[in-house]
Write an enzyme that holds these catalytic residues in place. Structure first.
Site, mmCIF file in Angstrom:
data_model
loop_
_atom_site.group_PDB
_atom_site.id
_atom_site.type_symbol
_atom_site.label_atom_id
_atom_site.label_comp_id
_atom_site.label_asym_id
_atom_site.label_seq_id
_atom_site.Cartn_x
_atom_site.Cartn_y
_atom_site.Cartn_z
ATOM 1 N N VAL A 15 42.389 -4.481 -73.961
ATOM 2 C CA VAL A 15 43.043 -4.370 -75.306
ATOM 3 C C VAL A 15 44.071 -3.392 -75.171
ATOM 4 O O VAL A 15 44.000 -2.341 -74.629
ATOM 5 C CB VAL A 15 42.090 -3.637 -76.271
ATOM 6 N N GLU A 16 45.312 -4.136 -75.572
ATOM 7 C CA GLU A 16 46.811 -3.266 -75.507
ATOM 8 C C GLU A 16 46.664 -2.853 -76.960
ATOM 9 O O GLU A 16 46.608 -3.670 -77.975
ATOM 10 C CB GLU A 16 47.610 -4.113 -75.271
ATOM 11 N N ILE A 17 47.060 -1.679 -77.448
ATOM 12 C CA ILE A 17 47.428 -0.968 -78.580
ATOM 13 C C ILE A 17 48.599 -0.622 -78.555
ATOM 14 O O ILE A 17 48.981 0.388 -77.909
ATOM 15 C CB ILE A 17 46.422 0.155 -78.979
ATOM 16 N N SER A 71 52.918 1.138 -75.627
ATOM 17 C CA SER A 71 51.547 0.669 -75.593
ATOM 18 C C SER A 71 50.789 1.451 -74.869
ATOM 19 O O SER A 71 51.057 2.116 -73.698
ATOM 20 C CB SER A 71 51.422 -0.711 -74.967
#
Length: 128
Positions: free
Chosen positions: A122-124, A111
């Site tokens: 916001v974690e992607i 991540s």
């Protein structure tokens, strides 16, 4: 009893900037829909959506304390995380942390973390 999440609600201070970030930077689609009394906005991706509320003009019913910057979201990317990092850099969005290893709902994740215009975290991620 519960199978999956259908949608969440994001409260924003700056609706145009919020829409720009989630559509132009993260690639979601803006959807306009009507209830019997008003037009609403949502950000669609996959089989989910994020309904948008403008701070101070939230729709009812709503969270007890609906405020910008109170969400911590994790999204699974549809492209490799290296591509996510390139797109974030091109959009001028700084990465706060990552890539780092995390534990997701179904698998381990790789991540990166960013902030949206309302300072939500916001974690992607991509499956590791």
């Amino acid at each position: 009893m519960i199978d999956h999440i259908d949608h969440i609600v994001l409260t924003t201070r700056d609706l145009p900037e919020c829409i720009r970030f989630y559509t132009e930077v993260l690639g979601m689609q803006l959807e306009r829909f009507r209830t019997p009394t008003e037009e609403r906005l949502a950000l669609k991706f996959g089989q989910q959506k994020i309904n948008l509320h403008a701070w101070g003009r939230e729709f009812t019913p709503r969270a007890h304390v609906a405020a910008p910057g109170t969400l911590d979201l994790c999204f699974i990317a549809s492209v490799p995380l290296d591509e996510v990092q390139r797109r974030l850099a091109a959009a001028g969005v700084p990465i706060l942390e990552g890539p780092v290893m995390k534990t997701g709902a179904v698998s381990k994740l790789r991540s990166v973390y960013v902030r949206d215009p309302d300072l939500n975290l916001v974690e992607i991620s991509e499956p590791a």
